[in-house]
Design an enzyme around this catalytic site. Structure first.
Site, mmCIF file in Angstrom:
data_model
loop_
_atom_site.group_PDB
_atom_site.id
_atom_site.type_symbol
_atom_site.label_atom_id
_atom_site.label_comp_id
_atom_site.label_asym_id
_atom_site.label_seq_id
_atom_site.Cartn_x
_atom_site.Cartn_y
_atom_site.Cartn_z
ATOM 1 N N GLY A 75 11.136 41.387 53.739
ATOM 2 C CA GLY A 75 10.831 41.997 52.455
ATOM 3 C C GLY A 75 10.200 43.367 52.564
ATOM 4 N N ARG A 92 18.522 30.872 54.906
ATOM 5 C CA ARG A 92 18.345 30.215 53.612
ATOM 6 C C ARG A 92 19.439 30.671 52.666
ATOM 7 N NH1 ARG A 92 16.734 34.680 50.843
ATOM 8 N NH2 ARG A 92 15.360 36.166 51.904
#
Length: 517
Positions: free
Chosen positions: A164, A292
């Site tokens: 991120g 994910r």
């Protein structure tokens, strides 16, 4: 055998997983923090339990508590969504130890790919293209500075853990390096508990293109096309589309082959994404793997016709993938816009407050999908990510999809707090985006240079008049105007303030509550 699924997440992804789980006949359990007690995902699930206080560290990040709640409610499987604990190898292992099915990859695969340096080393072994860099054990400032000189500038200082954009610094020249190392290490240690760094040569004018991969427990693995996630601000994605406007069938096949090799190299299972950085000559290099489901998975679903969450549940239940590579056909073009509660004209500052108007169903029709986790009358709090919804469209081609997305943004306004909807509309209609010429740093450059697209829009006179009319009629009914002013008053002045600028208008009550401005 999966019996009941606890969704260890919130917002739109929790709603998304619940819908597919129920479609397949699984009962679901939602968890919620005290701040989310009235959130849509709580109502959507078959049952819901409070996991803790509002801060994520006291609720959605409490792995032991989540497993405890799964046991209490009879859920023998946990879907982590994305974010929070979705890429936490320790949590995945704890689920396995507690005999709870973790709907995601094996803990070891998460661990390997969560270490950026280790992942890159594994990719080199698998002969997947990687960008030049340094990922050695010697973490001294002297060694890092020496390696930086060898690589050349510009380069990225990156934390080996996390993501991120945290623990990452862009270094343009040698004089910036020492401070970048110190600040990146400090941020990484604070955010991830690991200050280990790596260096990577920056690919100038790069594009961020990722490949959706899927693997099962029977040795099968496929890729489901690519997604172009180049439109970013501060290394956070804003617009994603599939397919990429610059990827040819031959390039797609090559990237897909390497992505599958990357997944197989770590014994992967379930949904995953191999992220590549692509230079201006369309050479691609492994960036990282997200172990994910991705925020942007809907664009892949739109062009493939597959439900990737359904695949996750079936693979977690021990079933083989439903298709082979040759069965996968991609059709049309899809674009996703991330609706953030943020002010793009004030440095993308996060916004909080009440939701006065949100009626996305008014924008839904064939080729339009809106994934959200908010409702009118609710509130956006400061405790979680600023993304509140995703608007996804599917068109015959890219121009068709852009036109549909602009219409959808117009038809589904979020009112009550500042958000980036207008910026998204202007971005996809910008000549650079339409031409497919975005780079990962372009929006940041626009912000730095004060480009027109980054300037707060000035409302038209017509917009001010409409706002004045709405204000005058806010009580509704045939006698609304008389309630506002006595019948003897033929008109009155009204001042509206928009971003600190006052607009003076004159309101004249009329018959049946109508007004003339």
């Amino acid at each position: 055998m999966i019996k009941k699924i606890l969704i260890a997440n919130r917002g739109e992804i929790a709603c998304r997983v619940i819908r597919t789980a129920r479609k397949l006949g699984y009962r679901t359990v939602a968890v919620y923090s005290e701040a989310d007690a009235n959130a849509p995902h709580v109502d959507l699930a078959d049952e819901a339990v409070c996991v803790g206080a509002a801060p994520a560290a006291e609720s959605y990040l409490r792995g032991e508590r989540l497993i405890e709640l799964a046991k209490q409610t009879g859920a023998n499987a946990i879907h982590p969504g994305y974010g929070f604990l979705s890429e936490n190898a320790g949590f995945a292992q704890a689920c396995a130890d507690a005999d709870v099915i973790f709907i995601g990859p094996p803990p070891q695969a998460i661990k390997v790919m969560g270490d950026k340096a280790g992942a890159k080393a594994r990719m080199i072994e698998a002969k997947v293209p990687t960008a030049p860099g340094y990922l050695g054990e010697d973490q001294s400032e002297e060694r890092l500075m020496a390696e930086a000189e060898r690589l050349g500038y510009p380069l990225l200082v990156k934390a080996v853990s996390g993501g991120g954009g945290r623990g990452m610094r862009l270094v343009h020249q040698q004089s910036e390096l020492a401070q970048a190392i110190v600040s990146a290490r400090r941020e990484a240690q604070s955010a991830f508990g690991d200050g280990t760094l790596m260096l990577e040569r920056l690919i100038l004018n790069g594009r961020h293109i990722e490949i959706q991969v899927f693997a099962d427990a029977h040795g099968n693995a496929v890729y489901v096309g690519e997604r172009d996630c180049t439109s970013q601000r501060r290394r956070q994605k804003v617009i994603e589309e599939a397919p990429s406007p610059v990827v040819s069938p031959e390039m797609r096949a090559s990237m897909g082959k390497d992505a599958v090799a990357a997944a197989l190299a770590v014994g992967y299972r379930g949904a995953g994404t191999i992220e590549f950085i692509v230079d201006d000559k369309l050479n691609y290099y492994f960036l990282e793997m997200n172990t994910r489901l991705q925020v942007e998975h809907p664009v892949t679903e739109m062009i493939s016709g597959f439900d990737l969450v359904e695949w996750q549940l079936r693979v977690a239940a021990g079933q083989p993938l439903p298709v082979k590579q040759s069965d996968i056909v991609l059709t049309g073009h899809a674009i996703e816009a991330r609706l953030y509660a943020e002010d793009p004209y004030s440095g993308f500052a996060p916004q909080t407050g009440p939701i006065r108007w949100w009626r996305p169903e008014r924008a839904l029709h064939d080729g339009v999908r809106i994934d959200d986790g908010i409702r009118e009358g609710g509130e956006v709090t400061p405790f979680y990510d600023a993304m509140v919804a995703k608007l996804i469209v599917h068109g015959r081609d890219r121009d068709d999809a852009i036109r549909r997305l602009i219409a959808t943004l117009d038809d589904a306004p979020l009112l009550g707090l500042r958000n980036n909807a207008r910026f998204l509309r202007d971005l996809v209609d910008h000549p650079t985006f339409r031409a497919g010429d975005m780079t990962t740093t372009l929006i940041d450059k626009w912000l730095e240079d004060g480009e027109p697209i980054m300037q707060r829009p000035v409302p038209s006179r017509e917009a001010v008049l409409v706002a004045a009319a709405v204000h005058a009629l806010r009580d509704a009914g045939e006698v609304a105007a008389n309630r506002l002013r006595s019948a003897s008053v033929s008109g009155y002045g009204l001042k509206l303030s928009v971003d600190g600028t006052e607009h003076a208008v004159r309101v004249t009550p009329g018959l049946h509550g109508a007004v003339a401005i």
